[in-house]
Design an enzyme around this catalytic site. Structure first.
Site, short mmCIF file in Angstrom:
data_model
loop_
_atom_site.label_atom_id
_atom_site.label_comp_id
_atom_site.label_asym_id
_atom_site.label_seq_id
_atom_site.Cartn_x
_atom_site.Cartn_y
_atom_site.Cartn_z
CB SER A 145 43.01 72.96 77.15
OG SER A 145 43.30 72.82 78.00
CE1 TYR A 170 47.06 72.01 74.39
CE2 TYR A 170 46.91 72.55 76.64
CZ TYR A 170 46.70 71.92 75.68
OH TYR A 170 45.49 71.00 75.51
#
Length: 356
Positions: A145, A170
């Site tokens: 990501s 995350y």
């Protein structure tokens, strides 16, 4: 780079009912011949499960299944954090190519629900790596990501930049995936490629993403909050561009080579996939509202100003995401092409059709 034909291969896609996963499977049905494509998803209720069911139904009804392409589709409801399920699937199918897209997504949710991220993004990914070690694959492709760049000041973000200051759990789990994949590539000669996705959007996307959440709220007459007083910039990437990138990368694995010491050089790579054109959030919201009016989702006389609120930055958020995707272009001849207006138009038209 080692070229891999995807025809007649057995391909494993995790997170297959997810936004990117389902679009990838649909694309493989169209492009590939004689393949067995196995998808897994735990169908959790992080967001509206009916969207996941809708995506799966679209896949099962695909005209490209069977037919002249002769592809086979197998869907398994299960969790990648369940080692027994993963091991049994690898045992049964002996996958050639694995694409790991299953993950607990979302920056804000990771602040209140850390357990979900450890289970899916760390334990789940570890299970995939272990299975690839015991049942060798030609290529493991996995989702990283843009959030790994944290608050990096240098833009555009390059895969050569240091990324050891994550600002959310995350992001930390995604960086961990890259480190774990590197280690397994080195130790067990597993060709692996990580893809750092930049703000993916499009039809049947994730309702927790800004464009989707904003649309839901405006329809209900609620106020949308624009963070950092609208001074955030995001490198939005339309889902078809992301899928195009994944398919190209699947077919080109990092080469296995030996170093001077006779030991394997890890067949490992990481790429950015992003549009390379960051958009200011306020401009993005203006384009979205124009397209929602155009598609008939909202009335022409809707008072947007009355439904907008500029608010400070949220914990875990970053002011800018901006991809340097030159390496992807160099190695795979691809750079995202779909403009924000085009993409939001497709989303607005889908939204009108789906929600009536």
């Amino acid at each position: 780079m080692e070229r891999i034909s995807l025809d007649n291969k057995t391909i494993f896609v995790t997170g297959a009912a997810g936004f990117i996963g389902s679009n990838l499977v649909k694309r493989l049905f169209q492009d590939v011949k004689g393949a067995t494509i196995v998808g897994i998803d735990n169908m959790n209720d992080y967001y509206d499960v009916s969207l996941k069911e809708y995506r799966l139904k679209t896949l099962s009804n695909s005209p490209c299944l069977g037919g002249e392409n002769g592809n086979r589709w197998v869907f398994v409801k299960g969790d990648i954090a369940d080692k027994a399920i993963i091991d049994s699937l690898f045992e049964e199918y002996h996958f050639d190519v694995v694409v790991n897209l299953a993950a607990q997504a979302g920056v804000r949710y990771s602040i209140t629900n850390p357990d979900a991220y450890i289970q899916s993004n760390l334990i789940g990914f570890y299970n995939i790596l272990e299975a690839c070690r015991h049942h060798p694959v030609q290529h493991l492709v996995y989702a990283s990501s843009s959030s790994v760049y944290g608050g990096n000041k240098k833009v555009p973000f390059s895969t050569d930049d240091r990324v050891d200051n994550p600002v959310s759990l995350y992001a930390a789990t995604k960086k961990s995936n890259e480190l774990m994949a590197h280690c397994y590539s080195k130790l067990y000669d597993i060709p692996s490629t990580g893809l750092r996705f930049f703000t993916v959007y499009g039809p049947a996307g994730r309702p927790d993403m800004a464009y989707f959440g904003f649309t839901n709220k405006l329809l209900k007459g609620e106020t949308i909050q624009i963070f950092n007083y609208g001074n955030c910039r995001r490198d939005f990437t339309y889902v078809d561009d992301i899928v195009e990138g994944i398919v190209r990368v699947m077919a080109g694995a990092p080469e296995r080579k030996k170093g001077d010491d006779g030991l394997p050089i890890p067949p490992y790579a990481v790429y950015n996939i992003g549009g390379g054109q960051p958009e200011n959030l306020l401009d993005f919201v203006n384009t979205l509202q124009e397209e929602l009016v155009r598609a008939g989702v909202l009335p022409a006389d809707f008072d947007f100003e009355a439904h907008k609120q500029l608010v400070p930055m949220q914990p875990g958020d970053v002011p800018t995401t901006y991809a340097d995707a030159t390496a992807l272009e160099r190695d795979y001849g691809f750079t995202p092409r779909i403009t924000l207006r085009e993409g939001l138009r497709k989303f607005a038209e889908w939204y009108k059709e789906f929600y009536g």
